[in-house]
Design a protein around this motif. Structure first.
Motif, PDB file in Angstrom:
ATOM      1  N   GLU A  27       0.803  -1.220   0.000  1.00  0.00           N
ATOM      2  CA  GLU A  27       0.000   0.000   0.000  1.00  0.00           C
ATOM      3  C   GLU A  27       0.834   1.268   0.000  1.00  0.00           C
ATOM      4  OE1 GLU A  27      -3.223   0.114   2.764  1.00  0.00           O
ATOM      5  OE2 GLU A  27      -4.414  -1.055   1.329  1.00  0.00           O
ATOM      6  N   HIS A  28       2.006   1.248   0.671  1.00  0.00           N
ATOM      7  CA  HIS A  28       2.867   2.422   0.626  1.00  0.00           C
ATOM      8  C   HIS A  28       4.297   2.035   0.928  1.00  0.00           C
ATOM      9  CE1 HIS A  28       1.710   2.310   4.945  1.00  0.00           C
ATOM     10  NE2 HIS A  28       2.933   2.724   5.133  1.00  0.00           N
ATOM     11  N   LEU A  29       5.217   2.928   0.573  1.00  0.00           N
ATOM     12  CA  LEU A  29       6.641   2.661   0.737  1.00  0.00           C
ATOM     13  C   LEU A  29       7.086   2.942   2.163  1.00  0.00           C
ATOM     14  CD1 LEU A  29       8.039   4.198  -2.573  1.00  0.00           C
ATOM     15  CD2 LEU A  29       7.428   1.823  -2.106  1.00  0.00           C
ATOM     16  N   THR A  43       9.925   9.328  -1.020  1.00  0.00           N
ATOM     17  CA  THR A  43       8.734   9.623  -0.224  1.00  0.00           C
ATOM     18  C   THR A  43       7.496   9.738  -1.099  1.00  0.00           C
ATOM     19  OG1 THR A  43       9.215  11.994  -0.378  1.00  0.00           O
ATOM     20  CG2 THR A  43      10.058  10.812   1.556  1.00  0.00           C
ATOM     21  N   GLU A  44       7.663   9.539  -2.405  1.00  0.00           N
ATOM     22  CA  GLU A  44       6.515   9.645  -3.295  1.00  0.00           C
ATOM     23  C   GLU A  44       5.518   8.518  -3.016  1.00  0.00           C
ATOM     24  OE1 GLU A  44       7.773   9.673  -7.305  1.00  0.00           O
ATOM     25  OE2 GLU A  44       9.052  11.454  -7.090  1.00  0.00           O
ATOM     26  N   ALA A  45       4.243   8.857  -3.119  1.00  0.00           N
ATOM     27  CA  ALA A  45       3.206   7.861  -2.923  1.00  0.00           C
ATOM     28  C   ALA A  45       3.176   6.894  -4.104  1.00  0.00           C
ATOM     29  CB  ALA A  45       1.846   8.537  -2.778  1.00  0.00           C
ATOM     30  N   ILE A  46       2.771   5.681  -3.838  1.00  0.00           N
ATOM     31  CA  ILE A  46       2.626   4.700  -4.910  1.00  0.00           C
ATOM     32  C   ILE A  46       1.180   4.231  -4.947  1.00  0.00           C
ATOM     33  CG2 ILE A  46       5.007   3.908  -4.727  1.00  0.00           C
ATOM     34  CD1 ILE A  46       3.850   1.366  -3.334  1.00  0.00           C
ATOM     35  N   ASP A  47       0.752   3.813  -6.103  1.00  0.00           N
ATOM     36  CA  ASP A  47      -0.555   3.179  -6.212  1.00  0.00           C
ATOM     37  C   ASP A  47      -0.455   1.787  -5.615  1.00  0.00           C
ATOM     38  OD1 ASP A  47      -1.674   5.360  -7.558  1.00  0.00           O
ATOM     39  OD2 ASP A  47      -1.000   4.604  -9.507  1.00  0.00           O
ATOM     40  N   PRO A  48      -1.448   1.377  -4.822  1.00  0.00           N
ATOM     41  CA  PRO A  48      -1.409   0.023  -4.270  1.00  0.00           C
ATOM     42  C   PRO A  48      -1.241  -1.007  -5.369  1.00  0.00           C
ATOM     43  CG  PRO A  48      -3.143   1.302  -3.230  1.00  0.00           C
ATOM     44  CD  PRO A  48      -2.617   2.138  -4.366  1.00  0.00           C
ATOM     45  N   VAL A  49      -0.433  -2.027  -5.076  1.00  0.00           N
ATOM     46  CA  VAL A  49      -0.131  -3.047  -6.060  1.00  0.00           C
ATOM     47  C   VAL A  49      -0.208  -4.418  -5.397  1.00  0.00           C
ATOM     48  CG1 VAL A  49       2.339  -2.798  -5.609  1.00  0.00           C
ATOM     49  CG2 VAL A  49       1.584  -3.846  -7.747  1.00  0.00           C
TER      50      VAL A  49
END
Length: 261
Positions: A27-29, A43-49
């Protein structure tokens, strides 16, 4: 918390793993947990994968892997060895680490390569000369599963175990949880080969429990974040062949699965 280390276009990253209706997702880094020269945290948000959609990497980057030999009486007995009077330490090469689903490679130098399923402790902060009255849980980040792959014939012929335990691919590892396991009641360690159960042990049967191991090891050497301590394997070790699949399961952590080539 359960987390993973996985490959992205920007390089290796750490991500928190959550359960969505029995499907695992990142869900996040997360920032690196130890000194990891291969990972640049963003610190960039990621799309859940979905976890199944990424390439998993070993969840820990250990400086050293301090293993415990013959820490179950039944395993010592099955190989015809005496039970050690003190923890029997040996080091496994960090270059032997591989991720879940990576292949264990049978070296041409060995005629017998065994699996050894184990619970492993992941160190969370610098630990040196841990005192008899200290709470060792303060030094533990979490727990993972290790397959301490061993070239059994070379272990016997060499006398010392560095080569037999240190081949590339001989330390499959993962998944990892940072939640505290209830080590008072203990956990089971089960290994299957091609779906057939071979090992079924319980950590309550450890000759030297985790707290004693941390005190014994840190009396001699400093442990750093990310260092790994596989705690020993129960009885039932057996050889693997190319084409096999070996799985080690510990409730509360998950299953470590690897093919053999």
């Amino acid at each position: 918390m359960k987390y993973c280390r996985f490959q992205t276009d920007a390089g290796p990253q750490y991500g928190e793993v959550v359960d969505r209706n029995r499907t695992l997702w990142i869900e996040h880094l997360l920032p690196p947990f130890e000194e990891d020269p291969w990972t640049t945290f963003t610190t960039e948000a990621i799309d859940p994968v979905p976890l199944a959609a990424v390439k998993l990497l070993p969840p820990v980057v250990p400086r050293k892997i301090v293993c415990i030999g013959r820490n179950y009486r039944d395993h010592a007995a099955e190989l015809g060895n005496d039970v050690p009077k003190e923890p029997l330490l040996f080091l496994k090469a960090p270059s032997s680490v591989i991720a879940p689903e990576n292949a264990i490679e049978i070296p041409r130098l060995s005629q017998r390569v065994d699996f050894e399923g184990e619970l492993a402790v992941v160190i969370g902060k610098r630990a040196s000369r841990v005192g008899a009255d200290e709470d060792v849980s303060a030094y533990i980040r979490g727990y993972t599963i290790v397959n301490d792959v061993t070239a059994r014939d070379l272990q016997k012929s060499d006398g010392q175990w560095s080569r037999a335990k240190g081949f590339d691919t001989f330390c499959p590892m993962g998944p990892i949880v940072t939640d505290e396991l209830d080590l008072t009641t203990g956990v089971t360690v089960e290994t299957t080969l091609n779906g057939e159960r071979k090992q079924h042990g319980h950590t309550r049967d450890l000759i030297f429990p985790i707290a004693a191991l941390l005190r014994y090891i840190t009396a001699a050497m400093t442990l750093y974040p990310g260092d790994l301590i596989p705690t020993g394997t129960p009885a039932g070790v057996a050889p693997m062949q190319p084409g096999d699949r070996v799985e080690v399961t510990i409730p509360g952590i998950g299953t470590l699965a690897n093919p053999v080539i």
